[in-house]
Write an enzyme that holds these catalytic residues in place. Structure first.
Site, PDB file in Angstrom:
ATOM      1  N   CYS A  42       0.914  -1.157   0.109  1.00 23.43           N
ATOM      2  CA  CYS A  42      -0.065  -0.024  -0.033  1.00 23.43           C
ATOM      3  C   CYS A  42       0.867   1.204   0.103  1.00 23.43           C
ATOM      4  O   CYS A  42       2.077   1.326   0.495  1.00 23.43           O
ATOM      5  CB  CYS A  42      -0.750  -0.103   1.423  1.00 23.43           C
ATOM      6  SG  CYS A  42      -2.054   1.404   1.439  1.00 23.43           S
ATOM      7  N   ASP A  44       0.317   3.824   1.616  1.00 20.98           N
ATOM      8  CA  ASP A  44       0.272   4.357   3.025  1.00 20.98           C
ATOM      9  C   ASP A  44       1.808   4.877   3.537  1.00 20.98           C
ATOM     10  O   ASP A  44       2.668   3.754   3.662  1.00 20.98           O
ATOM     11  CB  ASP A  44      -0.444   3.448   3.958  1.00 20.98           C
ATOM     12  CG  ASP A  44      -0.763   4.021   5.266  1.00 20.98           C
ATOM     13  OD1 ASP A  44       0.202   4.638   5.925  1.00 20.98           O
ATOM     14  OD2 ASP A  44      -2.038   3.944   5.650  1.00 20.98           O
ATOM     15  N   ARG A  46       2.937   4.901   6.286  1.00 25.55           N
ATOM     16  CA  ARG A  46       3.036   4.062   7.463  1.00 25.55           C
ATOM     17  C   ARG A  46       3.966   2.703   7.275  1.00 25.55           C
ATOM     18  O   ARG A  46       4.084   1.914   8.274  1.00 25.55           O
ATOM     19  CB  ARG A  46       1.984   4.178   8.674  1.00 25.55           C
ATOM     20  CG  ARG A  46       1.799   5.480   9.071  1.00 25.55           C
ATOM     21  CD  ARG A  46       0.217   5.567   9.804  1.00 25.55           C
ATOM     22  NE  ARG A  46      -0.762   5.075   8.489  1.00 25.55           N
ATOM     23  CZ  ARG A  46      -2.026   4.686   9.002  1.00 25.55           C
ATOM     24  NH1 ARG A  46      -2.646   5.163  10.135  1.00 25.55           N
ATOM     25  NH2 ARG A  46      -2.898   4.662   8.121  1.00 25.55           N
ATOM     26  N   HIS A  98      -2.075  -4.155   4.743  1.00 25.37           N
ATOM     27  CA  HIS A  98      -2.117  -3.559   6.036  1.00 25.37           C
ATOM     28  C   HIS A  98      -3.409  -3.320   6.708  1.00 25.37           C
ATOM     29  O   HIS A  98      -4.399  -3.158   6.143  1.00 25.37           O
ATOM     30  CB  HIS A  98      -1.281  -2.461   6.423  1.00 25.37           C
ATOM     31  CG  HIS A  98      -1.584  -1.323   5.888  1.00 25.37           C
ATOM     32  ND1 HIS A  98      -2.301  -0.075   6.661  1.00 25.37           N
ATOM     33  CD2 HIS A  98      -1.816  -0.756   4.528  1.00 25.37           C
ATOM     34  CE1 HIS A  98      -2.686   0.750   5.815  1.00 25.37           C
ATOM     35  NE2 HIS A  98      -2.409   0.452   4.514  1.00 25.37           N
ATOM     36  N   CYS A 101      -6.159  -0.037   6.915  1.00 31.68           N
ATOM     37  CA  CYS A 101      -6.008   0.265   5.575  1.00 31.68           C
ATOM     38  C   CYS A 101      -7.221   1.607   5.055  1.00 31.68           C
ATOM     39  O   CYS A 101      -8.206   1.060   4.967  1.00 31.68           O
ATOM     40  CB  CYS A 101      -5.899  -0.633   4.211  1.00 31.68           C
ATOM     41  SG  CYS A 101      -5.454   0.029   2.600  1.00 31.68           S
TER      42      CYS A 101
HETATM   43 CO    CO Z   1      -3.551   1.132   2.991  1.00 32.19          CO
END
Ligand code: CO
Length: 209
Positions: A42, A44, A46, A98, A101
């Site tokens: 992803c 993302d 993080r 994750h 998400c």
């Molecule tokens: Co995500």
């Protein structure tokens, strides 16, 4: 403001520290890359691939998008897979989703989000494929977690259905496709144990003979 000075400063420090620890590092890497892994994760902020599995530059080839989706018509993702498999000859493809998400959460909602809805629709399809299993869960948080996992399982299948991966297997190459989920709360990766290593492990309708 325009020049993001602090990032250049951080970069210089990082390059100096890396050279100090291993003087030949950049010279060596600049000649070639030979990663063993392709990471599909992803976007993302993080979930940074290298950091969470403790790998340095050169060790993992990375493709990231919203909610780690592998779509058969996505030239970007397919090109990454082709280069990784055929040129870099990676041995492992890891699809890592994750929990928590945002893409999965948005796909669970009925409201409009704009352009991104066209991307999230692929995740809604995953929901539809597994609707009974998901809706058997009472708790919304559990449904969210399960969809994060099932999305990975489906994307692992999508990777395996590409002619790129199937041709590698037909040529007798060792190539494993893994499905993992990362926990934002504890930094721990869970192996979903859906590893696929050959043609006979994928559904017949998708198998190219
Ligand atoms: Co995500």
């Amino acid at each position: 403001m325009r020049r993001l000075k602090h990032l250049f400063e951080k970069n210089k420090k990082w390059a100096a520290k890396t050279t100090e620890a291993d003087p030949g590092f950049f010279a060596r890497l600049s000649k070639q890359q030979s990663p063993e892994y392709l990471w599909i994760g992803c976007a993302d902020s993080r979930v940074p691939a290298n950091q969470i599995v403790g790998l340095v530059p050169g060790e993992i080839f990375v493709h990231r998008n919203i909610a780690n989706v592998v779509v058969h018509t996505d030239l970007n993702c397919l090109s990454v897979i082709q280069y990784a498999v055929e040129v870099l000859r990676v041995k492992h493809i890891i699809v890592c989703g994750h929990y928590g998400c945002g893409g999965i959460k948005a796909a669970l909602e009925s409201k409009e989000h704009g352009l991104i809805d066209n991307w999230l629709r692929h995740i809604k399809d995953v929901y539809r494929f597994h609707q009974e299993k998901i809706e058997a869960l009472e708790n919304e948080a559990d449904r969210f977690k399960l969809l994060c996992e099932l999305n990975v399982v489906e994307q692992v299948a999508n990777v395996c259905h590409t002619t790129i991966v199937q041709n590698a297997w037909k040529a007798g190459r060792e190539l494993a496709v893994h499905g993992w989920v990362y926990g934002l709360e504890d930094g721990i990766i869970k192996d979903l144990r859906v590893c696929i290593t050959g043609l006979d492990e994928i559904s017949e309708i998708h198998r190219m003979k």
